[in-house]
Design an enzyme around this catalytic site. Structure first.
Site, mmCIF file in Angstrom:
data_model
loop_
_atom_site.group_PDB
_atom_site.id
_atom_site.type_symbol
_atom_site.label_atom_id
_atom_site.label_comp_id
_atom_site.label_asym_id
_atom_site.label_seq_id
_atom_site.Cartn_x
_atom_site.Cartn_y
_atom_site.Cartn_z
ATOM 1 N N HIS A 176 0.834 -1.202 0.000
ATOM 2 C CA HIS A 176 0.000 0.000 0.000
ATOM 3 C C HIS A 176 0.869 1.253 0.000
ATOM 4 O O HIS A 176 1.015 1.948 1.008
ATOM 5 C CB HIS A 176 -0.946 -0.005 1.210
ATOM 6 N N ASN A 177 1.434 1.530 -1.160
ATOM 7 C CA ASN A 177 2.310 2.679 -1.329
ATOM 8 C C ASN A 177 1.909 3.447 -2.597
ATOM 9 O O ASN A 177 0.918 3.116 -3.246
ATOM 10 C CB ASN A 177 3.772 2.226 -1.374
ATOM 11 N N ALA A 178 2.700 4.459 -2.949
ATOM 12 C CA ALA A 178 2.336 5.311 -4.088
ATOM 13 C C ALA A 178 2.405 4.573 -5.419
ATOM 14 O O ALA A 178 1.719 4.951 -6.375
ATOM 15 C CB ALA A 178 3.244 6.546 -4.123
ATOM 16 N N VAL A 179 3.223 3.519 -5.497
ATOM 17 C CA VAL A 179 3.293 2.749 -6.744
ATOM 18 C C VAL A 179 1.985 1.987 -6.958
ATOM 19 O O VAL A 179 1.483 1.884 -8.081
ATOM 20 C CB VAL A 179 4.500 1.787 -6.744
ATOM 21 N N HIS A 180 1.426 1.451 -5.870
ATOM 22 C CA HIS A 180 0.104 0.808 -5.968
ATOM 23 C C HIS A 180 -0.934 1.822 -6.425
ATOM 24 O O HIS A 180 -1.778 1.531 -7.287
ATOM 25 C CB HIS A 180 -0.292 0.217 -4.611
ATOM 26 N N ASP A 219 -5.945 4.971 -1.223
ATOM 27 C CA ASP A 219 -5.257 4.341 -0.084
ATOM 28 C C ASP A 219 -4.284 5.288 0.604
ATOM 29 O O ASP A 219 -3.355 4.853 1.280
ATOM 30 C CB ASP A 219 -4.488 3.091 -0.552
ATOM 31 N N GLN A 234 -3.282 -16.373 -2.696
ATOM 32 C CA GLN A 234 -3.649 -15.829 -3.997
ATOM 33 C C GLN A 234 -4.775 -16.613 -4.665
ATOM 34 O O GLN A 234 -5.670 -16.035 -5.273
ATOM 35 C CB GLN A 234 -2.422 -15.779 -4.915
#
Length: 420
Positions: A146-150, A187, A347
């Protein structure tokens, strides 16, 4: 934990929990990464306090502009990638490297320009860029998932969905801007742990939002705070900005996975009855909610190399939460026990019970377009690969087990995987 909050804003947040030390660990976000936070992270505002008008500018802290200290080759490659931003095999990890960790800001600036939003809403480019930087910096780079790339990945997916003919033919500039903003900020300021963790540790956010869509409410309110502080929309009529804020909330709150069945049932009803009227703003908004939900969990529908990276990242975040729970003698949450919950089993369950039902309905809505077919094909192939890896793990486990018996947890996993 209180000392840090007091030092930032002069406001002491109330701590009712039995685990104030956990609260502190989450707020400075160093324990989860095992590293000491940088000064930038220590000075970061708690977003809910920003919402209560704790302005950076009043405290003399000016957001840093993104620095593009890249050579022309890298910038050229990034520009070339942006020319293919509507392709489903877009590699957001490569794009993030090419933009020196500024994938979200760069992507948003490009998409707002491509969709004509800057001109339509008469947005100031400097203010717009500053707002995008605020959003990007409010994500925690220490979070594996849950970061800016996501956020950038979800935004790119949303761009693809907004171009689907069934939807694109009816969308207004407001719809497009809302979709992109909600995707980018859905997020923001995520602490790297889930809602049950915040509730059982009596985190102040759980108290603030009364244990209901805690994270999603926080993401929404944080976004409103940044919008107001940046004054990006200050030139628009008050009723327009109020409507934008409310619709952003409705979109971001739709990403709460606990509401999955609610949205699926409603979507199924619309599709079965063929009563979606996209000329109607209410129906368009509902489909934007569905599009954002799809974008948020589209990782299993990406090409294997990208999908696998996201799977490993999200499970790493789960495991970190499990390690934290174990450290403080809390019950380990489902999917967070690295000894029992393997990446393949997590998954496969996620794909079977969450992703497949949603994307099959989305394909039904779009009319089985090339993009929808492509996503479902990737989903099936990826699921088969995880099944193969799971069976290899079980085979390896059996060969290492002197009794030749499958462990109880493995047997349960196998039984679950065979459930239709």
């Amino acid at each position: 934990g209180d000392a840090r909050v007091r030092g930032q804003t002069g406001v002491v947040s109330e701590r009712r929990g039995s685990y104030p030390f956990i609260d502190f660990c989450l707020l400075n976000n160093t324990t989860l990464s095992g590293e000491i936070g940088t000064k930038k992270k220590v000075k970061r505002l708690l977003s809910f306090q920003r919402y209560f008008h704790a302005s950076r500018l009043l405290r003399g802290i000016v957001p840093q502009a993104s620095l593009y200290l890249l050579d022309e080759d890298y910038l050229g490659q990034a520009r070339h990638m942006l020319s293919k931003v509507g392709m489903w095999d877009f590699d957001i990890f490569l794009f993030d490297r090419l933009t020196n960790g500024n994938s979200l800001v760069t992507l948003l600036c490009h998409l707002f320009n491509v969709h004509g939003l800057i001109h339509h809403f008469q947005l100031d480019m400097v203010t717009l860029h500053r707002f995008f930087v605020m959003v990007q910096e409010d994500y925690h780079s220490q979070n594996p998932y849950h970061n800016a790339v996501h956020a950038a990945d979800v935004t790119q997916a949303m761009h693809c969905y907004l171009r689907e003919p069934k939807l694109a033919n009816f969308l207004t500039p407001s719809d497009i801007m809302l979709g992109l903003l909600a995707a980018a900020a859905h997020d923001v300021d995520h602490p790297g742990v889930n809602q049950p963790f915040l509730i059982k540790t009596k985190h102040h956010l759980a108290s603030l939002y009364q244990n209901v869509s805690v994270l999603e409410n926080h993401h929404w309110r944080s976004t409103i705070g940044m919008l107001r502080e940046s004054r990006l929309l200050a030139h628009l009529p008050k009723e327009v900005t109020q409507d934008i804020e409310q619709q952003l909330g409705s979109l971001i709150l739709a990403t709460d996975i606990n509401r999955q069945n609610e949205f699926l049932i409603r979507l199924k009803s619309h599709l079965d009855n063929q009563d979606l009227r996209l000329e109607d703003a209410q129906d368009r908004h509902f489909m934007l909610q569905i599009a954002l939900k799809c974008a948020d969990i589209c990782n299993p529908c990406r090409v294997w190399d990208l999908s696998k990276q996201w799977s490993e990242r999200v499970c790493e975040e789960f495991y970190r939460q499990g390690d934290l729970e174990q450290k403080f003698e809390l019950e380990i949450s489902p999917l967070c026990n690295q000894q029992k919950d393997t990446i393949p089993s997590i998954q496969i369950g996620f794909m079977t019970y969450i992703v497949e039902p949603l994307f099959e309905r989305w394909a039904q809505f779009t009319g089985n377009t090339p993009l929808s077919e492509n996503m479902l094909n990737h989903l099936r192939r990826n699921k088969a690969k995880w099944r193969s890896l799971l069976h290899k793990q079980h085979s390896s486990s059996r060969s290492n087990d002197h009794s030749g018996q499958v462990t109880g947890s493995q047997e349960q996993t196998l039984n679950e995987e065979e459930t239709p």
